[in-house]
Design a protein around this motif. Structure first.
Motif, PDB file in Angstrom:
ATOM      1  N   GLY A 303     -12.120   3.189  -4.529  1.00 30.67           N
ATOM      2  CA  GLY A 303     -10.682   3.040  -4.334  1.00 30.67           C
ATOM      3  C   GLY A 303     -10.266   2.595  -2.952  1.00 30.67           C
ATOM      4  O   GLY A 303      -9.156   2.121  -2.773  1.00 30.67           O
ATOM      5  N   HIS A 304     -11.137   2.745  -1.947  1.00 27.21           N
ATOM      6  CA  HIS A 304     -10.759   2.418  -0.570  1.00 27.21           C
ATOM      7  C   HIS A 304     -11.472   1.162  -0.107  1.00 27.21           C
ATOM      8  O   HIS A 304     -12.688   1.071  -0.163  1.00 27.21           O
ATOM      9  CB  HIS A 304     -11.128   3.572   0.371  1.00 27.21           C
ATOM     10  CG  HIS A 304     -10.097   4.655   0.392  1.00 27.21           C
ATOM     11  ND1 HIS A 304      -9.834   5.405   1.502  1.00 27.21           N
ATOM     12  CD2 HIS A 304      -9.259   5.103  -0.568  1.00 27.21           C
ATOM     13  CE1 HIS A 304      -8.883   6.287   1.226  1.00 27.21           C
ATOM     14  NE2 HIS A 304      -8.533   6.117  -0.024  1.00 27.21           N
ATOM     15  N   THR A 305     -10.703   0.206   0.359  1.00 27.92           N
ATOM     16  CA  THR A 305     -11.277  -1.014   0.907  1.00 27.92           C
ATOM     17  C   THR A 305     -12.153  -0.678   2.114  1.00 27.92           C
ATOM     18  O   THR A 305     -11.774   0.071   2.989  1.00 27.92           O
ATOM     19  CB  THR A 305     -10.168  -1.974   1.350  1.00 27.92           C
ATOM     20  OG1 THR A 305      -9.259  -2.153   0.261  1.00 27.92           O
ATOM     21  CG2 THR A 305     -10.733  -3.297   1.770  1.00 27.92           C
ATOM     22  N   ALA A 498      -1.054  -2.457  -0.754  1.00 27.60           N
ATOM     23  CA  ALA A 498      -2.377  -2.205  -0.167  1.00 27.60           C
ATOM     24  C   ALA A 498      -2.583  -0.697   0.014  1.00 27.60           C
ATOM     25  O   ALA A 498      -1.636   0.079  -0.042  1.00 27.60           O
ATOM     26  CB  ALA A 498      -2.492  -2.923   1.179  1.00 27.60           C
ATOM     27  N   PRO A 499      -3.831  -0.267   0.224  1.00 36.22           N
ATOM     28  CA  PRO A 499      -4.051   1.151   0.555  1.00 36.22           C
ATOM     29  C   PRO A 499      -3.279   1.536   1.816  1.00 36.22           C
ATOM     30  O   PRO A 499      -2.928   0.683   2.634  1.00 36.22           O
ATOM     31  CB  PRO A 499      -5.568   1.220   0.798  1.00 36.22           C
ATOM     32  CG  PRO A 499      -6.137   0.063   0.049  1.00 36.22           C
ATOM     33  CD  PRO A 499      -5.098  -1.013   0.129  1.00 36.22           C
ATOM     34  N   SER A 500      -2.985   2.812   1.962  1.00 36.77           N
ATOM     35  CA  SER A 500      -2.222   3.280   3.113  1.00 36.77           C
ATOM     36  C   SER A 500      -2.926   2.921   4.414  1.00 36.77           C
ATOM     37  O   SER A 500      -4.146   3.079   4.550  1.00 36.77           O
ATOM     38  CB  SER A 500      -2.019   4.792   3.041  1.00 36.77           C
ATOM     39  OG  SER A 500      -1.412   5.265   4.230  1.00 36.77           O
ATOM     40  N   CYS A 559      -7.887  -0.602   9.678  1.00 38.42           N
ATOM     41  CA  CYS A 559      -7.925  -2.057   9.813  1.00 38.42           C
ATOM     42  C   CYS A 559      -8.140  -2.737   8.462  1.00 38.42           C
ATOM     43  O   CYS A 559      -7.521  -3.755   8.164  1.00 38.42           O
ATOM     44  CB  CYS A 559      -9.038  -2.461  10.789  1.00 38.42           C
ATOM     45  SG  CYS A 559      -9.047  -4.223  11.192  1.00 38.42           S
ATOM     46  N   ASP A 560      -9.008  -2.156   7.624  1.00 41.67           N
ATOM     47  CA  ASP A 560      -9.264  -2.755   6.309  1.00 41.67           C
ATOM     48  C   ASP A 560      -7.995  -2.785   5.466  1.00 41.67           C
ATOM     49  O   ASP A 560      -7.730  -3.762   4.759  1.00 41.67           O
ATOM     50  CB  ASP A 560     -10.359  -1.970   5.576  1.00 41.67           C
ATOM     51  CG  ASP A 560     -11.725  -2.169   6.210  1.00 41.67           C
ATOM     52  OD1 ASP A 560     -12.074  -3.324   6.485  1.00 41.67           O
ATOM     53  OD2 ASP A 560     -12.431  -1.181   6.441  1.00 41.67           O
ATOM     54  N   ALA A 561      -7.212  -1.706   5.518  1.00 38.27           N
ATOM     55  CA  ALA A 561      -5.970  -1.659   4.749  1.00 38.27           C
ATOM     56  C   ALA A 561      -4.980  -2.712   5.236  1.00 38.27           C
ATOM     57  O   ALA A 561      -4.315  -3.380   4.426  1.00 38.27           O
ATOM     58  CB  ALA A 561      -5.354  -0.268   4.842  1.00 38.27           C
ATOM     59  N   LEU A 562      -4.878  -2.887   6.551  1.00 36.86           N
ATOM     60  CA  LEU A 562      -3.949  -3.874   7.105  1.00 36.86           C
ATOM     61  C   LEU A 562      -4.411  -5.301   6.795  1.00 36.86           C
ATOM     62  O   LEU A 562      -3.591  -6.188   6.531  1.00 36.86           O
ATOM     63  CB  LEU A 562      -3.805  -3.671   8.608  1.00 36.86           C
ATOM     64  CG  LEU A 562      -2.953  -2.448   9.001  1.00 36.86           C
ATOM     65  CD1 LEU A 562      -3.118  -2.127  10.484  1.00 36.86           C
ATOM     66  CD2 LEU A 562      -1.485  -2.681   8.675  1.00 36.86           C
ATOM     67  N   CYS A 661       7.254  16.260  -2.595  1.00 36.47           N
ATOM     68  CA  CYS A 661       7.779  15.406  -1.522  1.00 36.47           C
ATOM     69  C   CYS A 661       8.155  14.021  -2.025  1.00 36.47           C
ATOM     70  O   CYS A 661       7.593  13.514  -2.996  1.00 36.47           O
ATOM     71  CB  CYS A 661       6.748  15.266  -0.409  1.00 36.47           C
ATOM     72  SG  CYS A 661       6.621  16.726   0.638  1.00 36.47           S
ATOM     73  N   ILE A 662       9.114  13.421  -1.332  1.00 34.84           N
ATOM     74  CA  ILE A 662       9.394  12.002  -1.486  1.00 34.84           C
ATOM     75  C   ILE A 662       8.805  11.274  -0.283  1.00 34.84           C
ATOM     76  O   ILE A 662       8.865  11.761   0.840  1.00 34.84           O
ATOM     77  CB  ILE A 662      10.904  11.719  -1.625  1.00 34.84           C
ATOM     78  CG1 ILE A 662      11.695  12.367  -0.489  1.00 34.84           C
ATOM     79  CG2 ILE A 662      11.413  12.204  -2.969  1.00 34.84           C
ATOM     80  CD1 ILE A 662      13.191  12.058  -0.529  1.00 34.84           C
ATOM     81  N   ARG A 663       8.213  10.097  -0.522  1.00 32.30           N
ATOM     82  CA  ARG A 663       7.506   9.365   0.535  1.00 32.30           C
ATOM     83  C   ARG A 663       8.084   7.970   0.690  1.00 32.30           C
ATOM     84  O   ARG A 663       8.637   7.401  -0.233  1.00 32.30           O
ATOM     85  CB  ARG A 663       6.008   9.270   0.208  1.00 32.30           C
ATOM     86  CG  ARG A 663       5.337  10.608  -0.005  1.00 32.30           C
ATOM     87  CD  ARG A 663       3.831  10.484  -0.055  1.00 32.30           C
ATOM     88  NE  ARG A 663       3.295  10.051   1.237  1.00 32.30           N
ATOM     89  CZ  ARG A 663       2.028  10.201   1.589  1.00 32.30           C
ATOM     90  NH1 ARG A 663       1.167  10.773   0.759  1.00 32.30           N
ATOM     91  NH2 ARG A 663       1.603   9.790   2.762  1.00 32.30           N
ATOM     92  N   THR A 664       7.896   7.412   1.884  1.00 29.02           N
ATOM     93  CA  THR A 664       8.405   6.091   2.272  1.00 29.02           C
ATOM     94  C   THR A 664       9.909   6.053   2.005  1.00 29.02           C
ATOM     95  O   THR A 664      10.394   5.557   0.992  1.00 29.02           O
ATOM     96  CB  THR A 664       7.675   4.959   1.525  1.00 29.02           C
ATOM     97  OG1 THR A 664       6.274   5.189   1.526  1.00 29.02           O
ATOM     98  CG2 THR A 664       7.966   3.625   2.190  1.00 29.02           C
ATOM     99  N   VAL A 665      10.630   6.595   2.954  1.00 28.79           N
ATOM    100  CA  VAL A 665      12.064   6.862   2.806  1.00 28.79           C
ATOM    101  C   VAL A 665      12.862   5.994   3.779  1.00 28.79           C
ATOM    102  O   VAL A 665      12.470   5.827   4.933  1.00 28.79           O
ATOM    103  CB  VAL A 665      12.344   8.356   3.083  1.00 28.79           C
ATOM    104  CG1 VAL A 665      13.835   8.644   3.039  1.00 28.79           C
ATOM    105  CG2 VAL A 665      11.602   9.240   2.087  1.00 28.79           C
TER     106      VAL A 665
END
Length: 731
Positions: A303-305, A498-500, A559-562, A661-665
């Protein structure tokens, strides 16, 4: 099919000639590229003959010639994933590719690439030519490719333009037992394709007992059962799932201290545990005596790049501990050095919650299936040991639960609507989605204006289906083209797909990491913070003294996620250009641009609005009447006590298990919400104090003629009663 009988008759002759071949003889010509076989080909051929699947070669080719659907049942390390696609390529070659070539679907990017490389090596051809692969954001194929490995989502998107898969003579669906949404969709749609293309062959590769479920579903089709590799010694314990994580790590270290040779495979509950375990093992290994040899923790997590380094030979006097989790068993097909397996017997799965009108996700800890347990036990071979950190009499579910029953299927509904337009109007699901979940998915598509009055895809819906995004994000991106903020919205879409990019703080460095991340925080909200991070990351490319990896390490970012986000953004940009939608110049930071970004977000995410009911961060969600807190990693979570929290916010994700929780607000005004939300959505909101406040604002604006006029892109939309309104823009 011309030539099939010759191949079948020649199989025994080929095996006899293989046995008689000596490396001093003249090399035969490769039937796929016309060049002489190399000596490596024959060495690998001898290895292939030792695989359990090899003795079924003649039977497989006979069944493939005489049946449209064929199921092959076997566990990891039987060789089915490498050999059967090659035999299918021979089958298509015998017909001179008059019905097409071969495609083999996988559920993991890593698996698709590794299998393509291995099969190209075994067939003695070039990767990217005769053998290729296609994964999201990367393609390594050519017009000469006769066997292509791809991820199941790539093959599904290919069906949008080629619904009958006329380019292929054989479709191989691998890892069917994992029951991913995309694989289940492929299996369901291919039943309809086979009715229209009797010459097409479909081979389904699965592991028992899931293969029995497939056999029941497809009826009277042949199933080839492969002999499973022998399992080694199995040792059960009475550990509880609460303590299995540390028990597994202690056991891995004890194995290393015992000096018994061989690598170790550890199966944990989640990818987060994999990362944590690798850090702990690396730290503990540095404290061990040098005489024990080197201990290397290797994360093997799809699951993770960037989490899956190349699997090479283990150096002498070194032991590798492969740390993995669920859905990773098939990644071990290339590792022959596993002597010990440590299985916690549990997994964490992110599932969607489908109570009435509740659109949320929750992480559930539950036991693995018998199917997974058996695969793990057989990874060691007959001489190894498998430590099961659960009682022997524990009742494990027989099969892996179908993902389609646990996922938000709005994207699935959009895809099926698109396939209806392409002439594939029926999907024969192995496990039918929950009717309530399907109705909610169609309702959401209706709110997003993806459906017309007859329930078919609208023009907006057709364009949304072209984008490899969830429908809400696709709608927001298309709206940004009208609001002249496409450049910024492309960045937001890429960063959230993309992944976080945020790395979990190491022990003892939580404050330092938080301070680093706060440097990027934007006062308008987390969506704007993501733009800040991406823009700064891109500027770091021009930094003469630091590489991007060094820059990311300094700010505790992945860095991989970005880099993945950068590639996704480029792909989305190309799609918008292909369908001739305008992409505005970047204007991030201006007041107009900020307002337009919020409008674009609302065009897709108006269903995810919340209001702070008491000024202390208790956010009441309009759609489902639940109350949640802002996630601690949100910019608002960090500055809540200093600057206060906004009254109205738009959020990207609601997670029940993550402390509710709510995320990315991002902060939103009530007036902007009323402007962008469709009238028939607003009317269907359940009664609440927050809705009354909104209604009061709406009535006040109407009587005072102060309501913001709709943008030029606005058109009339329907209500439940059939009335027309002009409040919802970007329809």
């Amino acid at each position: 099919m011309a030539g099939n009988s010759e191949i079948l008759e020649g199989l025994e002759r080929e095996e006899e000639s293989d046995d008689l071949f000596e490396f001093g003889d003249d090399l035969e010509l490769n039937q796929f590229d016309g060049l002489p076989y190399s000596s490596r080909y024959y060495r690998l051929l001898q290895e292939r003959k030792t695989l359990p699947v090899w003795k079924y070669r003649h039977e497989f080719m006979t069944l493939l010639e005489n049946n449209q659907i064929l199921i092959v049942s076997g566990t990891t390390k039987t060789g089915k994933s490498t050999q059967i696609p090659q035999w299918c390529a021979e089958f298509c070659l015998s017909a001179q590719y008059q019905h097409g070539v071969v495609v083999c679907s996988q559920i993991h990017r890593r698996q698709a690439i590794d299998l393509a490389l291995r099969v190209a090596d075994e067939m003695d051809v070039n990767i990217g030519h005769e053998i290729g692969y296609s994964i999201p954001l990367e393609t390594c194929c050519s017009n000469d490719t006769i066997l292509r490995f791809c991820t199941d989502d790539v093959l599904l998107r290919e069906m949008m333009s080629d619904p009958l898969l006329e380019h292929y003579g054989v479709v191989v669906i691998d890892q069917a037992h994992e029951r991913t949404v995309n694989t289940d969709l492929l299996l369901g749609l291919l039943r309809e394709v086979l009715l229209q293309r009797p010459e097409l062959r479909v081979v389904v590769l699965s592991a028992p007992p899931a293969s029995d479920t497939l056999l029941t579903h497809y009826g009277n089709v042949p199933c080839l059962h492969l002999d499973a590799p022998c399992a080694g010694e199995v040792i059960h314990s009475n550990s509880s799932s609460a303590e299995s994580f540390y028990s597994a790590l202690r056991l891995a270290l004890e194995v290393h201290r015992s000096r018994e040779p061989g690598d170790v495979a550890v199966f944990l509950a989640s990818e987060q545990e994999v990362v944590c375990a690798c850090n702990i093992l690396t730290k503990e290994a540095s404290r061990m005596s040098v005489s024990l040899g080197e201990l290397t923790a290797v994360p093997l997590c799809p699951g993770h790049t960037g989490m899956c380094p190349p699997i090479t030979e283990s150096p002498q006097k070194s032991r590798r501990v492969f740390v993995s989790c669920s859905q990773s068993e098939d990644l071990f097909w290339l590792v022959d050095t596993i002597t010990f397996v440590i299985d916690t017997g549990v997994e964490k799965r992110l599932v969607s919650v489908y109570n009435p009108r509740v659109r949320a996700s929750s992480e559930v800890l539950r036991p693995i299936s018998q199917c997974q347990a058996e695969i793990r036990k057989r990874l060691t071979g007959s001489t190894g040991k498998c430590f099961c950190l659960y009682p022997e009499d524990v009742q494990l579910p027989a099969e892996i639960p179908p993902r389609i029953l646990e996922s938000n299927i709005t994207s699935t509904a959009l895809y099926l609507k698109r396939m209806e337009m392409a002439g594939i109007g029926h999907c024969d699901f192995i496990s039918r989605p929950d009717p309530e979940g399907l109705m909610q998915a169609l309702e959401e598509l209706d709110y997003l204006a993806a459906l017309d009055n007859d329930g078919n895809l609208s023009e907006m819906g057709i364009i949304m289906s072209e984008l490899p995004l969830d429908p809400q994000m696709a709608k927001a991106l298309l709206a940004s083209c009208e609001f002249d903020c496409a450049s910024e919205m492309l960045t937001i879409a890429a960063m959230l797909t993309a992944p976080s990019c945020f790395i979990d703080p190491p022990v003892g460095m939580v404050t330092e990491v938080m301070l680093c991340h706060m440097k990027f925080q934007h006062p308008e909200g987390d969506h704007f913070t993501l733009i800040n991070i991406y823009n700064t990351f891109k500027r770091s490319q021009k930094e003469p003294y630091f590489s991007q990896e060094q820059w990311c390490e300094e700010y505790f970012l992945c860095c991989d996620a970005l880099q993945t986000a950068d590639a996704i953004r480029a792909q989305l940009t190309d799609i918008l250009k292909r369908i001739e939608l305008p992409i505005s110049e970047a204007a991030f930071g201006t007041k107009t641009n900020t307002l337009n970004i919020k409008r674009a977000l609302l065009a897709g995410f108006f269903m995810q609005m919340a209001r702070d009911v008491d000024g202390s961060g208790n956010y009441f969600m309009l759609l489902n009447k639940h109350v949640a807190q802002v996630h601690r990693l949100s910019g608002y979570g960090a500055k809540a006590h200093k600057l206060g929290l906004p009254e109205w916010v738009l959020f990207h994700e609601y997670n029940l298990s993550d402390n509710n929780c709510i995320r990315t607000v991002t902060q939103i005004s009530a007036q902007a919400f009323l402007q962008m939300a469709p009238q028939y959505f607003f009317c269907n909101l359940p009664p609440s104090e927050s809705k009354e406040i909104l209604q009061h604002i709406l009535d006040r604006d109407r009587t005072g003629n102060a309501r913001t006029k709709p943008q030029p892109a606005a058109i009339e939309t329907k209500t439940e009663e059939g009335e027309s309104h002009d409040r919802c823009v970007i329809q």
